[in-house]
Design an enzyme around this catalytic site. Structure first.
Site, PDB file in Angstrom:
ATOM      1  N   ASN A  82      -0.900  -0.083  -6.495  1.00 31.53           N
ATOM      2  CA  ASN A  82      -0.155   0.899  -5.707  1.00 31.53           C
ATOM      3  C   ASN A  82       1.147   0.227  -5.273  1.00 31.53           C
ATOM      4  O   ASN A  82       1.146  -0.566  -4.335  1.00 31.53           O
ATOM      5  CB  ASN A  82      -1.013   1.309  -4.493  1.00 31.53           C
ATOM      6  CG  ASN A  82      -0.273   2.258  -3.572  1.00 31.53           C
ATOM      7  OD1 ASN A  82       0.812   2.750  -3.900  1.00 31.53           O
ATOM      8  ND2 ASN A  82      -0.844   2.510  -2.410  1.00 31.53           N
ATOM      9  N   TRP A  83       2.209   0.525  -5.994  1.00 29.54           N
ATOM     10  CA  TRP A  83       3.478  -0.176  -5.731  1.00 29.54           C
ATOM     11  C   TRP A  83       4.127   0.273  -4.422  1.00 29.54           C
ATOM     12  O   TRP A  83       5.020  -0.379  -3.931  1.00 29.54           O
ATOM     13  CB  TRP A  83       4.448   0.061  -6.887  1.00 29.54           C
ATOM     14  CG  TRP A  83       4.057  -0.601  -8.180  1.00 29.54           C
ATOM     15  CD1 TRP A  83       2.859  -1.184  -8.483  1.00 29.54           C
ATOM     16  CD2 TRP A  83       4.871  -0.755  -9.353  1.00 29.54           C
ATOM     17  NE1 TRP A  83       2.878  -1.676  -9.771  1.00 29.54           N
ATOM     18  CE2 TRP A  83       4.110  -1.425 -10.335  1.00 29.54           C
ATOM     19  CE3 TRP A  83       6.170  -0.375  -9.676  1.00 29.54           C
ATOM     20  CZ2 TRP A  83       4.607  -1.733 -11.594  1.00 29.54           C
ATOM     21  CZ3 TRP A  83       6.672  -0.679 -10.939  1.00 29.54           C
ATOM     22  CH2 TRP A  83       5.896  -1.356 -11.886  1.00 29.54           C
ATOM     23  N   LYS A  84       3.704   1.410  -3.910  1.00 18.18           N
ATOM     24  CA  LYS A  84       4.302   1.971  -2.683  1.00 18.18           C
ATOM     25  C   LYS A  84       5.816   2.101  -2.859  1.00 18.18           C
ATOM     26  O   LYS A  84       6.278   2.341  -3.971  1.00 18.18           O
ATOM     27  CB  LYS A  84       3.913   1.135  -1.460  1.00 18.18           C
ATOM     28  CG  LYS A  84       2.400   0.923  -1.376  1.00 18.18           C
ATOM     29  CD  LYS A  84       1.944   0.377  -0.057  1.00 18.18           C
ATOM     30  CE  LYS A  84       0.433   0.174  -0.084  1.00 18.18           C
ATOM     31  NZ  LYS A  84      -0.129  -0.265   1.184  1.00 18.18           N
ATOM     32  N   HIS A 113      -3.916   8.658   0.599  1.00 21.92           N
ATOM     33  CA  HIS A 113      -3.696   7.309   1.130  1.00 21.92           C
ATOM     34  C   HIS A 113      -3.458   7.389   2.638  1.00 21.92           C
ATOM     35  O   HIS A 113      -2.820   8.323   3.126  1.00 21.92           O
ATOM     36  CB  HIS A 113      -2.492   6.662   0.427  1.00 21.92           C
ATOM     37  CG  HIS A 113      -2.421   5.191   0.700  1.00 21.92           C
ATOM     38  ND1 HIS A 113      -1.949   4.676   1.885  1.00 21.92           N
ATOM     39  CD2 HIS A 113      -2.806   4.121  -0.045  1.00 21.92           C
ATOM     40  CE1 HIS A 113      -2.042   3.356   1.845  1.00 21.92           C
ATOM     41  NE2 HIS A 113      -2.561   2.995   0.684  1.00 21.92           N
ATOM     42  N   GLU A 169      -1.493   5.927   4.491  1.00 22.47           N
ATOM     43  CA  GLU A 169      -0.071   5.998   4.884  1.00 22.47           C
ATOM     44  C   GLU A 169       0.430   7.442   4.789  1.00 22.47           C
ATOM     45  O   GLU A 169       1.259   7.875   5.586  1.00 22.47           O
ATOM     46  CB  GLU A 169       0.754   5.050   3.994  1.00 22.47           C
ATOM     47  CG  GLU A 169       0.500   3.591   4.371  1.00 22.47           C
ATOM     48  CD  GLU A 169       0.706   2.600   3.248  1.00 22.47           C
ATOM     49  OE1 GLU A 169       1.329   2.940   2.226  1.00 22.47           O
ATOM     50  OE2 GLU A 169       0.220   1.455   3.393  1.00 22.47           O
ATOM     51  N   GLY A 228      -2.463  -4.249   4.016  1.00 27.65           N
ATOM     52  CA  GLY A 228      -1.228  -4.990   4.260  1.00 27.65           C
ATOM     53  C   GLY A 228      -1.312  -5.973   5.416  1.00 27.65           C
ATOM     54  O   GLY A 228      -0.316  -6.531   5.851  1.00 27.65           O
ATOM     55  N   SER A 278      -5.766  -5.584   1.282  1.00 32.02           N
ATOM     56  CA  SER A 278      -5.571  -7.029   1.155  1.00 32.02           C
ATOM     57  C   SER A 278      -6.469  -7.662   0.092  1.00 32.02           C
ATOM     58  O   SER A 278      -6.935  -8.785   0.239  1.00 32.02           O
ATOM     59  CB  SER A 278      -5.749  -7.727   2.508  1.00 32.02           C
ATOM     60  OG  SER A 278      -4.797  -7.265   3.430  1.00 32.02           O
ATOM     61  N   GLY A 310      -2.298  -3.176  -3.291  1.00 31.67           N
ATOM     62  CA  GLY A 310      -0.923  -2.957  -2.840  1.00 31.67           C
ATOM     63  C   GLY A 310      -0.071  -4.190  -3.114  1.00 31.67           C
ATOM     64  O   GLY A 310       0.406  -4.407  -4.224  1.00 31.67           O
ATOM     65  N   GLY A 311       0.081  -5.015  -2.090  1.00 35.02           N
ATOM     66  CA  GLY A 311       0.977  -6.185  -2.176  1.00 35.02           C
ATOM     67  C   GLY A 311       0.782  -7.024  -3.427  1.00 35.02           C
ATOM     68  O   GLY A 311       1.761  -7.378  -4.105  1.00 35.02           O
TER      69      GLY A 311
HETATM   70  P1  PGA Z   1      -2.630  -3.943   0.283  1.00 36.97           P
HETATM   71  O1  PGA Z   1      -2.528  -2.354   0.142  1.00 36.97           O
HETATM   72  O2  PGA Z   1      -3.328  -4.455  -0.930  1.00 36.97           O
HETATM   73  O3  PGA Z   1      -1.211  -4.421   0.384  1.00 36.97           O
HETATM   74  O4  PGA Z   1      -3.418  -4.209   1.546  1.00 36.97           O
HETATM   75  C1  PGA Z   1      -3.551  -1.600  -0.456  1.00 36.97           C
HETATM   76  C2  PGA Z   1      -3.204  -0.142  -0.423  1.00 36.97           C
HETATM   77  O5  PGA Z   1      -2.663   0.326   0.585  1.00 36.97           O
HETATM   78  O6  PGA Z   1      -3.444   0.595  -1.406  1.00 36.97           O
END
Ligand code: PGA
Length: 274
Positions: free
Chosen positions: A9-11, A120, A122, A198, A237, A258-259
């Protein structure tokens, strides 16, 4: 056998040039990914068209089959006066257009936008997306032939109050229980505890397994044996150093990353962690 999946998930990260570089690096290492693992790159909207072409151009069929393209959102309306929105139909149309790009080999088509992330935290938290809105989005996405990565997860206060089963259960029941078994076959569930996204803090493998098992049991109430075939991913994470212990759990079928999906080496290392 449930599909093993590592989805990035590149966001809202990477310029177009950086995104193309990243996907080229991932494609360059795709041979290292085990054949039974599916990688998905969920890029920003602006990147879908060129990335569709890059993935579509992978020559070796075994490598090509290991990677899919996805988006991170779609509208809850079919079309019309909704400034700034991108519809499910538009997403489905991207790959069909790739063959028309200047310089494309004759008959070339890009990789389809095959997945879309919906629900998601967010989107739920910052943009007020409710279960009712998400159900509309999911139905539209499925009607366009997209598969959905549907995210659920509790906040820290909810976990501290012992309400995580209730919160996650409601996110499943109020949305996915409205789908038919045929529709449910195109859903991947991602459990992402909000307190782990995150933050560098990961759910322990026991915490994650416990709630993944609960999700599968909840799905079985409505969908019976289909729940055994539904891939349930862990997100929050997830990184090369913890992916192996998470993925070794009975009900964890991969990760939504994500990250760590923004570095090709880390993303590929996670995909090799089953
Ligand atoms: P993260 O994000 O791996 O940076 O914690 C995961 C996500 O929100 O899909």
């Amino acid at each position: 056998m449930r599909q093993k999946i590592v989805a990035g998930n590149w966001k809202m990260n990477t310029t177009l040039a950086e995104g193309i570089e990243l996907v080229n690096q991932i494609v360059g290492k795709i041979e290292e990914v085990p054949q039974d693992v599916k990688l998905i790159v969920n890029t920003p909207f602006t990147h879908l068209f060129p990335v569709s072409k890059i993935i579509g151009d992978i020559k070796c069929p075994f490598c090509r089959s290991k990677i899919s393209l996805g988006a991170q959102n779609c509208a809850d309306k079919e079309k019309g006066a909704y400034t700034g929105e991108v519809s499910a139909k538009m997403l489905a149309s991207v790959s069909k257009a790739v063959g028309t790009v200047a310089g494309a080999p004759e008959g070339a088509t890009g990789a389809p936008v095959e997945y879309v992330i919906l629900g998601h935290s967010e989107r739920r938290g910052y943009y007020g997306e409710t279960n009712a809105i998400l159900l509309e989005k999911i139905k539209l996405a499925l009607s366009e032939g997209l598969k959905v990565i549907y995210c659920v997860g509790e906040a820290l206060e909810e976990r501290k109050a012992g309400k995580h089963f209730e919160v996650v259960g409601n996110e499943i029941k109020e949305v996915l229980f409205n789908l038919s078994p045929e529709q449910m076959k195109n859903i991947v569930v991602a459990y992402e505890p909000i307190w782990a996204i995150g933050t560098g803090e990961t759910a322990t493998k026991e915490q994650a397994q416990e709630i993944h098992e609960f999700i599968r049991k909840t799905l079985a109430e409505k969908f019976g044996a289909l729940a055994e075939e539904t891939s349930i991913l862990y997100g929050g994470s997830c990184k090369p150093s913890n992916a192996k212990e998470l993925f070794s759990q009975k009900d964890i079928d991969g990760g939504l990353i994500g990250g760590a999906s923004l570095k090709a080496d880390d993303f590929i290392a996670i995909a090799k962690s089953f």
